[in-house]
Design an enzyme around this catalytic site. Structure first.
Site, PDB file in Angstrom:
ATOM      1  N   HIS A  27     -16.234   6.414 -44.515  1.00 54.25           N
ATOM      2  CA  HIS A  27     -17.556   5.798 -44.347  1.00 54.25           C
ATOM      3  C   HIS A  27     -18.649   6.867 -44.288  1.00 54.25           C
ATOM      4  CE1 HIS A  27     -14.552   2.991 -42.805  1.00 54.25           C
ATOM      5  NE2 HIS A  27     -15.406   2.017 -43.015  1.00 54.25           N
ATOM      6  N   HIS A  67     -16.384   4.007 -37.273  1.00 54.52           N
ATOM      7  CA  HIS A  67     -16.208   4.204 -38.722  1.00 54.52           C
ATOM      8  C   HIS A  67     -16.918   5.473 -39.183  1.00 54.52           C
ATOM      9  CE1 HIS A  67     -19.836   1.697 -38.253  1.00 54.52           C
ATOM     10  NE2 HIS A  67     -20.291   2.296 -39.343  1.00 54.52           N
ATOM     11  N   PRO A 117     -13.086  -0.647 -33.460  1.00 52.89           N
ATOM     12  CA  PRO A 117     -13.412  -2.053 -33.213  1.00 52.89           C
ATOM     13  C   PRO A 117     -14.819  -2.106 -32.610  1.00 52.89           C
ATOM     14  CG  PRO A 117     -11.223  -1.504 -32.366  1.00 52.89           C
ATOM     15  CD  PRO A 117     -11.920  -0.210 -32.676  1.00 52.89           C
ATOM     16  N   ASP A 157     -25.438  -1.139 -35.960  1.00 57.73           N
ATOM     17  CA  ASP A 157     -25.844  -2.557 -35.934  1.00 57.73           C
ATOM     18  C   ASP A 157     -24.674  -3.437 -35.502  1.00 57.73           C
ATOM     19  OD1 ASP A 157     -28.565  -2.344 -37.106  1.00 57.73           O
ATOM     20  OD2 ASP A 157     -27.492  -1.641 -38.875  1.00 57.73           O
ATOM     21  N   GLY A 158     -23.513  -3.165 -36.093  1.00 56.85           N
ATOM     22  CA  GLY A 158     -22.333  -3.984 -35.790  1.00 56.85           C
ATOM     23  C   GLY A 158     -21.998  -3.939 -34.309  1.00 56.85           C
ATOM     24  N   ILE A 189     -28.595  -2.052 -42.158  1.00 61.88           N
ATOM     25  CA  ILE A 189     -27.572  -2.336 -43.176  1.00 61.88           C
ATOM     26  C   ILE A 189     -26.228  -2.416 -42.457  1.00 61.88           C
ATOM     27  CG2 ILE A 189     -26.333  -1.405 -45.188  1.00 61.88           C
ATOM     28  CD1 ILE A 189     -29.132  -2.045 -46.007  1.00 61.88           C
ATOM     29  N   ASP A 471      -6.051 -27.673 -13.080  1.00 59.76           N
ATOM     30  CA  ASP A 471      -7.118 -27.216 -13.977  1.00 59.76           C
ATOM     31  C   ASP A 471      -6.793 -27.512 -15.447  1.00 59.76           C
ATOM     32  OD1 ASP A 471      -9.117 -26.460 -12.291  1.00 59.76           O
ATOM     33  OD2 ASP A 471      -8.529 -24.342 -12.199  1.00 59.76           O
ATOM     34  N   HIS A 475      -6.696 -23.893 -18.980  1.00 60.49           N
ATOM     35  CA  HIS A 475      -6.489 -22.774 -18.066  1.00 60.49           C
ATOM     36  C   HIS A 475      -5.017 -22.363 -17.955  1.00 60.49           C
ATOM     37  CE1 HIS A 475     -10.569 -23.670 -17.106  1.00 60.49           C
ATOM     38  NE2 HIS A 475     -10.614 -22.936 -16.011  1.00 60.49           N
TER      39      HIS A 475
HETATM   40  C1  LIG Z   1     -14.669  -5.718 -34.264  1.00 61.00           C
HETATM   41  C2  LIG Z   1     -14.880  -5.245 -35.659  1.00 61.00           C
HETATM   42  N1  LIG Z   1     -15.126  -6.130 -36.626  1.00 61.00           N
HETATM   43  C3  LIG Z   1     -15.260  -5.714 -37.896  1.00 61.00           C
HETATM   44  C4  LIG Z   1     -15.146  -4.403 -38.225  1.00 61.00           C
HETATM   45  C5  LIG Z   1     -15.253  -3.954 -39.678  1.00 61.00           C
HETATM   46  N2  LIG Z   1     -16.497  -3.217 -39.843  1.00 61.00           N
HETATM   47  C6  LIG Z   1     -16.537  -1.890 -39.816  1.00 61.00           C
HETATM   48  S1  LIG Z   1     -18.099  -1.307 -39.862  1.00 61.00           S
HETATM   49  C7  LIG Z   1     -18.733  -2.861 -39.962  1.00 61.00           C
HETATM   50  C8  LIG Z   1     -20.197  -3.123 -39.957  1.00 61.00           C
HETATM   51  C9  LIG Z   1     -20.974  -2.006 -40.424  1.00 61.00           C
HETATM   52  O1  LIG Z   1     -22.313  -2.144 -40.095  1.00 61.00           O
HETATM   53  P1  LIG Z   1     -22.983  -1.185 -39.052  1.00 61.00           P
HETATM   54  O2  LIG Z   1     -22.316  -1.381 -37.757  1.00 61.00           O
HETATM   55  O3  LIG Z   1     -24.430  -1.411 -39.117  1.00 61.00           O
HETATM   56  O4  LIG Z   1     -22.606   0.248 -39.556  1.00 61.00           O
HETATM   57  P2  LIG Z   1     -23.298   1.035 -40.763  1.00 61.00           P
HETATM   58  O5  LIG Z   1     -22.949   0.290 -42.010  1.00 61.00           O
HETATM   59  O6  LIG Z   1     -24.740   1.035 -40.506  1.00 61.00           O
HETATM   60  O7  LIG Z   1     -22.662   2.368 -40.737  1.00 61.00           O
HETATM   61  C10 LIG Z   1     -17.734  -3.799 -39.973  1.00 61.00           C
HETATM   62  C11 LIG Z   1     -17.956  -5.253 -40.092  1.00 61.00           C
HETATM   63  C12 LIG Z   1     -14.898  -3.500 -37.175  1.00 61.00           C
HETATM   64  N3  LIG Z   1     -14.760  -2.205 -37.382  1.00 61.00           N
HETATM   65  N4  LIG Z   1     -14.786  -3.945 -35.902  1.00 61.00           N
HETATM   66 MG   LIG Z   2     -26.007  -0.457 -39.831  1.00 60.37          MG
END
Ligand SMILES: Cc1ncc(C[n+]2csc(CCOP(=O)(O)OP(=O)(O)O)c2C)c(N)n1
Ligand SMILES: [Mg+2]
Length: 671
Positions: A27, A67, A117, A157-158, A189, A471, A475
């Site tokens: 990445h 990543h 994650p 962002d994620g 992004i 419950d 539960h």
């Molecule tokens: C819990 C989880 N869901 C999905 C992913 C797969 N995944 C890796 S990066 C990403 C999103 C990337 O967007 P961002 O966080 O904005 O990183 P950028 O592209 O800006 O480097 C996803 C969906 C993951 N790593 N963890």
């Molecule tokens: Mg991003």
């Protein structure tokens, strides 16, 4: 920005680009966009010692967007971490390297947390900041600042889209963790698309409402001075955690791919690598180029780190003279040891104490242990009265009482999981977190990582089966024990009675190289008479013969865990009347049993005795291993029902009669 600064930043970019290109996977977008903020932070703010990555008073840096791992590996190499050689960078994502696709803390010195994650890292950082503040309050005296460091997280962002991050940020705001600083790589992004199609909320407003200080950098690509300025502001303790939204361009410098999802998670490709080199005026070759002056510039971290640690050692030497008792405790907790004689403070139960829920016994153990183990800290997700995790006469972890060890995580199971992991990553504390077993699902992402990263965390799961009763099925755990057992390196223990519960806690407190999940009952369980039956200490072996016929030659073996052990004992009474000889094996932990030598395992479950009945109030998945081909399993394979549990015992067939009948069938089948 000076020419040297520019080249130092580009060095991170191109080490990342080249490693990802060589691996043909990875990445590049994040390292290219976040390199300037990472540069300023690591060069000018981060207190660390590359030659001793485990120095306790270092600042913690968590790359939450795991990543972007090449960003971190580049920084570790450039600042002089011995293990992170250029060869390792060139072996990015290869078998046997310490540069895996996403950072793994147990593998790579300098990696503070296992991330990837999304949402975990930022939430870990909340736990780290709690641990820092707790330890500072516990150990610092007068002018001695034995613990005084920041926790930084770099998030994407994620990370901020994930629910766990919201839970954790809300908790951090409430706790007023002033030394937590989160840098947000605000590049708009994500993996599949611009965030305009998914994530358009007011992130800064959200964090403000959590009680965070929110700062911004408008141009995170080139304005180092602005980054510097906000970092300075963030490191002035306002009594609030800080979010710094840094507007960046993903894949900065790539003429055709910057600012697109295309650069998020794929190598640039040879043509675009070349175009990017030209665009950023970087030499076309060699690959993995680091100029001498850039390396020297970064390697000042070695000298700085040495000085920091030397100063600290000097300070600690003086502290040791003035506060020898505290210094001794400090050494003990960092050596992951427990005070001498701690075991003696734990309760012991006699049959005459009457039946007890194992959750209640667990509460008694925690309350005894916390008096002698100064770094035991934890709580539950708003279930203190139910999970029995509250520690009497112990302060609460709140901003006004930062030395408190009762943590109220609120109804935030996932953040609790990640924050407990964060405390374990930080070190110096033994953290635990509790909730109903069924809600372990809500925090499973963190539990899995606790096992992967071999963290000493303790998960306290109560209300462990359909026997929680009224419950109802939402539960009542059915598949949860099996689901936890499916996680490698997680020790799952389901004690059968009070004394086994004490033993289970002994394992949990001493098993330092991985997590332990304690599976505890809501309902009362009879206390097994240990004068008559085998000792509860045998729990450490995972399974043991609790009772055996006088001649040691059983017709059938009843194997059970937790509440079903006393059921097996009831069943045995019926079998006695039927002149069938039964052995009872209490099997609180598969994982501990599997660690025993084959000889012991064969003694407990002799291969020639095929007539077996395994009993557990949950899905039978996996029990075949111990029940064998001819054995039978009394399990519960469906969702439960809301009703008093004694009614459910009958309705679901967990009766002594059924145990005895299944035992007879098993004998028939195997003869
Ligand atoms: C819990 C989880 N869901 C999905 C992913 C797969 N995944 C890796 S990066 C990403 C999103 C990337 O967007 P961002 O966080 O904005 O990183 P950028 O592209 O800006 O480097 C996803 C969906 C993951 N790593 N963890
Ligand atoms: Mg991003």
């Amino acid at each position: 920005m000076t020419d040297l600064e520019q080249r130092a930043i580009n060095t991170i970019r191109f080490l990342s680009i080249d490693a990802i290109q060589k691996a043909n996977s990875g990445h590049p977008g994040l390292p290219m966009g976040a390199a300037p903020m990472a540069y300023v932070l690591w060069k000018e703010f981060l207190k660390h010692n590359p030659k001793n990555p485990v120095w306790p008073d270092r600042d913690r840096f968590v790359l939450s967007g795991g990543h972007g791992s090449m960003l971190l590996y580049s920084l570790l190499h450039l600042t002089g971490y011995d293990d992170m050689t250029l060869e390792q960078i060139k072996s990015f994502r290869q078998y046997g390297s310490i540069t895996p696709g996403h950072p793994e803390s147990h593998m790579t010195p300098g990696v503070e947390a296992t991330t990837g994650p999304l949402g975990q890292g930022i939430s870990n950082s909340v736990g780290m900041a709690i641990a820092e503040r707790f330890l500072a309050h516990t150990f610092n005296r007068d002018n001695f600042r034995i613990v005084d460091h920041y926790t930084y997280a770099l998030v994407s962002d994620g990370d901020l889209m994930e629910g766990v991050a919201s839970e954790a940020a809300s908790l951090a705001g409430h706790l007023k963790l002033g030394k937590l600083i989160v840098l947000y790589d605000d590049n708009k992004i994500s993996l599949a698309a611009p965030t305009s199609v998914t994530f358009t909320e007011d992130v800064k407003g959200r964090f403000r409402s959590y009680g965070w200080q929110v700062l911004s950098v408008e141009d995170g690509n080139t304005d180092l001075e602005a980054i510097r300025k906000v970092l300075k502001e963030a490191t002035t303790d306002t009594g609030h955690p800080t979010l710094i939204a840094v507007r960046t361009t993903i894949g900065y410098g790539s003429p055709n791919k910057a600012n697109t999802s295309g650069v998020h998670g794929s190598p640039l490709g040879p043509d675009e690598v070349k175009a990017t080199r030209e665009n950023l005026r970087w030499p076309l070759e060699p690959e993995f180029y680091i100029s001498d002056d850039v390396l020297e510039h970064y390697r000042s971290a070695v000298e700085a780190g040495k000085e920091w640690e030397e100063d600290w050692n000097h300070q600690f030497g003086e502290y040791k003279k003035k506060y020898p008792d505290l210094a001794k405790i400090w050494d003990m907790v960092w050596a992951k040891q427990l005070p001498e004689e701690w075991v003696k403070t734990l309760p012991v139960y006699a049959e005459s104490d009457g039946a007890q829920p194992t959750r209640k016994v667990s509460g008694a153990v925690i309350n005894a242990a916390v008096k002698v183990i100064p770094n035991l800290i934890g709580g539950s997700a708003d279930l203190a009265p139910s999970t029995n995790t509250y520690m009497k006469d112990i302060d609460e972890q709140q901003s006004a009482t930062p030395g408190g060890r009762n943590i109220r995580f609120g109804v935030r199971e996932h953040a609790m999981g990640a924050a407990v992991n964060g405390m374990a990553y930080h070190g110096g504390v033994i953290p635990f977190g509790g909730t109903f077993l069924t809600f372990s699902d809500y925090m499973r992402g963190s539990v899995r990582i606790s096992a992967l990263a071999s963290l000493h965390t303790i998960w306290v799961y109560t209300h462990d089966s359909v026997w929680l009763g009224e419950d109802g099925p939402t539960h009542q755990s059915v598949e949860h024990i099996a689901a936890l057992r499916a996680i490698p390196n997680l020790v799952v223990i389901r004690p059968a009675d009070a004394n086994e519960t004490v033993e289970a806690w002994k394992i949990a407190l001493t098993h330092t190289d991985g997590p332990v999940a304690l599976i505890l009952s809501r309902q009362s369980l009879p206390i097994i008479d240990r004068n008559r039956y085998a000792k509860a200490e045998n729990l450490a072996k995972g399974a043991y013969v609790l009772s055996d016929p006088d001649d040691g030659k059983p017709d059938v073996i009843l194997i059970a865990s937790g509440s079903e052990v006393s059921l097996a004992m009831e069943g045995k009474k019926l079998l006695d009347q039927r002149r069938i000889k039964a052995r009872i094996v209490s099997m609180p932990s598969w994982e501990l049993f599997e660690l025993q030598p084959q000889k012991y395992r064969d003694e407990v479950l002799p291969p020639l005795i095929k007539a077996r009945v395994a009993i557990e109030a949950g899905v039978g998945m996996g029990w075949h291993k111990y029940a064998g081909d001819k054995g039978r399993i009394i399990s519960h394979e469906r969702f439960g029902v809301s009703a008093p549990y004694k009614v459910l015992l009958e309705k679901f067939g967990f009766t002594a009669q059924r145990v005895a009948d299944e035992a007879e069938k098993a004998i028939e089948d195997s003869s």
